[in-house]
Design a protein around this motif. Structure first.
Motif, PDB file in Angstrom:
ATOM      1  N   TYR A  75      44.991   1.807  37.923  1.00 19.79           N
ATOM      2  CA  TYR A  75      43.752   2.080  37.885  1.00 19.79           C
ATOM      3  C   TYR A  75      42.133   2.699  38.171  1.00 19.79           C
ATOM      4  O   TYR A  75      43.706   4.139  37.318  1.00 19.79           O
ATOM      5  CB  TYR A  75      43.610   1.954  40.101  1.00 19.79           C
ATOM      6  N   GLN A  76      41.737   2.537  37.607  1.00 13.60           N
ATOM      7  CA  GLN A  76      40.404   3.264  37.117  1.00 13.60           C
ATOM      8  C   GLN A  76      39.237   3.911  37.552  1.00 13.60           C
ATOM      9  O   GLN A  76      39.438   2.294  38.245  1.00 13.60           O
ATOM     10  CB  GLN A  76      40.202   3.164  35.796  1.00 13.60           C
ATOM     11  N   VAL A  77      38.476   5.190  37.740  1.00 15.67           N
ATOM     12  CA  VAL A  77      37.533   4.876  38.301  1.00 15.67           C
ATOM     13  C   VAL A  77      36.619   4.000  37.553  1.00 15.67           C
ATOM     14  O   VAL A  77      36.566   4.402  36.551  1.00 15.67           O
ATOM     15  CB  VAL A  77      36.669   6.382  39.000  1.00 15.67           C
ATOM     16  N   ASP A  78      35.630   2.525  38.377  1.00 17.67           N
ATOM     17  CA  ASP A  78      34.691   2.401  37.492  1.00 17.67           C
ATOM     18  C   ASP A  78      33.452   3.048  37.490  1.00 17.67           C
ATOM     19  O   ASP A  78      32.623   3.482  38.440  1.00 17.67           O
ATOM     20  CB  ASP A  78      34.459   1.081  37.881  1.00 17.67           C
ATOM     21  N   ASP A  79      32.981   3.674  36.214  1.00 14.53           N
ATOM     22  CA  ASP A  79      32.387   4.575  36.419  1.00 14.53           C
ATOM     23  C   ASP A  79      30.585   4.352  36.594  1.00 14.53           C
ATOM     24  O   ASP A  79      29.939   4.747  37.297  1.00 14.53           O
ATOM     25  CB  ASP A  79      31.765   5.240  34.959  1.00 14.53           C
ATOM     26  N   ALA A  80      30.423   3.311  36.160  1.00 13.59           N
ATOM     27  CA  ALA A  80      28.996   2.607  36.223  1.00 13.59           C
ATOM     28  C   ALA A  80      28.566   2.628  38.311  1.00 13.59           C
ATOM     29  O   ALA A  80      27.809   2.954  38.323  1.00 13.59           O
ATOM     30  CB  ALA A  80      28.964   1.087  35.823  1.00 13.59           C
ATOM     31  N   GLN A  81      29.817   1.755  38.256  1.00  9.16           N
ATOM     32  CA  GLN A  81      29.922   1.850  40.097  1.00  9.16           C
ATOM     33  C   GLN A  81      29.951   3.307  40.955  1.00  9.16           C
ATOM     34  O   GLN A  81      29.090   2.876  41.501  1.00  9.16           O
ATOM     35  CB  GLN A  81      31.090   0.795  40.731  1.00  9.16           C
ATOM     36  N   LEU A  82      31.025   3.305  40.329  1.00  7.03           N
ATOM     37  CA  LEU A  82      30.363   5.274  40.941  1.00  7.03           C
ATOM     38  C   LEU A  82      28.907   5.812  40.823  1.00  7.03           C
ATOM     39  O   LEU A  82      28.130   6.032  41.465  1.00  7.03           O
ATOM     40  CB  LEU A  82      31.483   6.232  40.346  1.00  7.03           C
ATOM     41  N   ALA A  83      28.425   5.605  39.654  1.00  6.77           N
ATOM     42  CA  ALA A  83      26.625   6.255  39.661  1.00  6.77           C
ATOM     43  C   ALA A  83      26.004   5.598  40.134  1.00  6.77           C
ATOM     44  O   ALA A  83      24.841   5.899  41.342  1.00  6.77           O
ATOM     45  CB  ALA A  83      25.867   5.425  37.758  1.00  6.77           C
ATOM     46  N   ARG A  84      26.191   4.226  40.871  1.00  8.71           N
ATOM     47  CA  ARG A  84      24.948   3.396  41.255  1.00  8.71           C
ATOM     48  C   ARG A  84      25.472   3.810  42.523  1.00  8.71           C
ATOM     49  O   ARG A  84      23.955   4.263  43.462  1.00  8.71           O
ATOM     50  CB  ARG A  84      25.885   1.886  41.238  1.00  8.71           C
ATOM     51  N   ALA A  85      26.511   3.943  43.729  1.00 14.15           N
ATOM     52  CA  ALA A  85      26.747   5.089  44.838  1.00 14.15           C
ATOM     53  C   ALA A  85      26.041   6.265  44.545  1.00 14.15           C
ATOM     54  O   ALA A  85      25.003   6.448  45.992  1.00 14.15           O
ATOM     55  CB  ALA A  85      28.248   4.538  44.362  1.00 14.15           C
ATOM     56  N   VAL A  86      26.382   7.523  43.680  1.00 19.31           N
ATOM     57  CA  VAL A  86      25.799   8.364  43.498  1.00 19.31           C
ATOM     58  C   VAL A  86      24.241   8.343  43.709  1.00 19.31           C
ATOM     59  O   VAL A  86      23.535   8.961  44.485  1.00 19.31           O
ATOM     60  CB  VAL A  86      25.667   9.155  42.361  1.00 19.31           C
ATOM     61  N   ALA A  87      23.589   7.302  43.049  1.00 14.87           N
ATOM     62  CA  ALA A  87      22.471   7.035  43.221  1.00 14.87           C
ATOM     63  C   ALA A  87      22.061   6.746  44.589  1.00 14.87           C
ATOM     64  O   ALA A  87      20.653   7.172  44.994  1.00 14.87           O
ATOM     65  CB  ALA A  87      21.420   5.740  41.305  1.00 14.87           C
ATOM     66  N   GLN A  88      22.599   5.994  44.692  1.00 17.99           N
ATOM     67  CA  GLN A  88      21.906   5.232  46.976  1.00 17.99           C
ATOM     68  C   GLN A  88      21.909   6.056  47.386  1.00 17.99           C
ATOM     69  O   GLN A  88      21.002   6.131  48.409  1.00 17.99           O
ATOM     70  CB  GLN A  88      23.312   4.061  47.042  1.00 17.99           C
ATOM     71  N   LEU A  89      22.854   6.738  47.159  1.00 20.45           N
ATOM     72  CA  LEU A  89      23.253   8.423  48.562  1.00 20.45           C
ATOM     73  C   LEU A  89      21.776   9.485  47.643  1.00 20.45           C
ATOM     74  O   LEU A  89      21.184   9.328  48.723  1.00 20.45           O
ATOM     75  CB  LEU A  89      24.606   8.978  48.284  1.00 20.45           C
ATOM     76  N   ALA A  90      20.864   9.658  46.842  1.00 27.47           N
ATOM     77  CA  ALA A  90      20.497  10.051  46.366  1.00 27.47           C
ATOM     78  C   ALA A  90      19.002   9.028  47.161  1.00 27.47           C
ATOM     79  O   ALA A  90      18.043  10.513  47.118  1.00 27.47           O
ATOM     80  CB  ALA A  90      20.171  10.124  45.111  1.00 27.47           C
ATOM     81  N   SER A  91      19.154   8.771  47.057  1.00 31.31           N
ATOM     82  CA  SER A  91      17.407   7.455  48.048  1.00 31.31           C
ATOM     83  C   SER A  91      17.668   7.699  49.480  1.00 31.31           C
ATOM     84  O   SER A  91      16.303   7.898  49.437  1.00 31.31           O
ATOM     85  CB  SER A  91      18.160   6.047  47.043  1.00 31.31           C
ATOM     86  N   VAL A  92      18.487   7.204  49.411  1.00 34.54           N
ATOM     87  CA  VAL A  92      18.827   7.676  50.603  1.00 34.54           C
ATOM     88  C   VAL A  92      18.761   8.982  51.589  1.00 34.54           C
ATOM     89  O   VAL A  92      17.971   8.973  51.987  1.00 34.54           O
ATOM     90  CB  VAL A  92      19.743   7.193  51.944  1.00 34.54           C
ATOM     91  N   GLY A  93      18.818   9.879  51.026  1.00 35.83           N
ATOM     92  CA  GLY A  93      19.036  11.467  51.074  1.00 35.83           C
ATOM     93  C   GLY A  93      17.203  11.279  51.440  1.00 35.83           C
ATOM     94  O   GLY A  93      17.275  12.402  52.032  1.00 35.83           O
TER      95      GLY A  93
END
Length: 116
Positions: A75-93
């Motif tokens: 298993y490897q982290v999917d960088d694009a999906q992780l970036a999407r999660a970070v963007a969502q968190l920043a937007s909510v913040g």
């Protein structure tokens, strides 16, 4: 009066990230680059079967990608999906920051009115 709607948030993604065991697994995968259910379970206080179930959840929401490696999957982290999660968190913040600034302005206005 205008209202700011909350940004679109992927509830399944955040439900997966919300589990502390899965967050620890993501941390380990980010540090090590990849891992199997077996290698991750050796660093976690849960069984290999539990790790495999958590990896299935992370895979389902796209946070990790599985590649067959013999009898196991790597298993490897999917960088694009992780970036999407970070963007969502920043937007909510930033949405909540704006809401809190508005609440502060209202509270200060009420306080000034009561002092007059």
């Amino acid at each position: 009066m205008s209202t700011t709607l909350a940004p679109e948030v992927d509830d399944d993604l955040w439900s997966a990230i919300g589990d502390p065991t899965r967050r620890r697994m993501l941390d380990l995968l980010l540090i090590e680059g990849d891992g199997t259910a077996t290698s991750l379970s050796q660093q976690m206080p849960v069984s290999r079967q539990a790790v495999a179930k958590h990896l299935t959840v992370l895979d389902r929401v796209g946070l990790v990608r599985a590649t067959p490696a013999g009898r196991e999957k790597r298993y490897q982290v999917d960088d694009a999906q992780l970036a999407r999660a970070v963007a969502q968190l920043a937007s909510v913040g930033s949405t909540w920051d704006a809401r809190l600034r508005r609440i502060k302005r209202i509270a200060e206005a009420i306080q000034r009115t009561r002092q007059d």
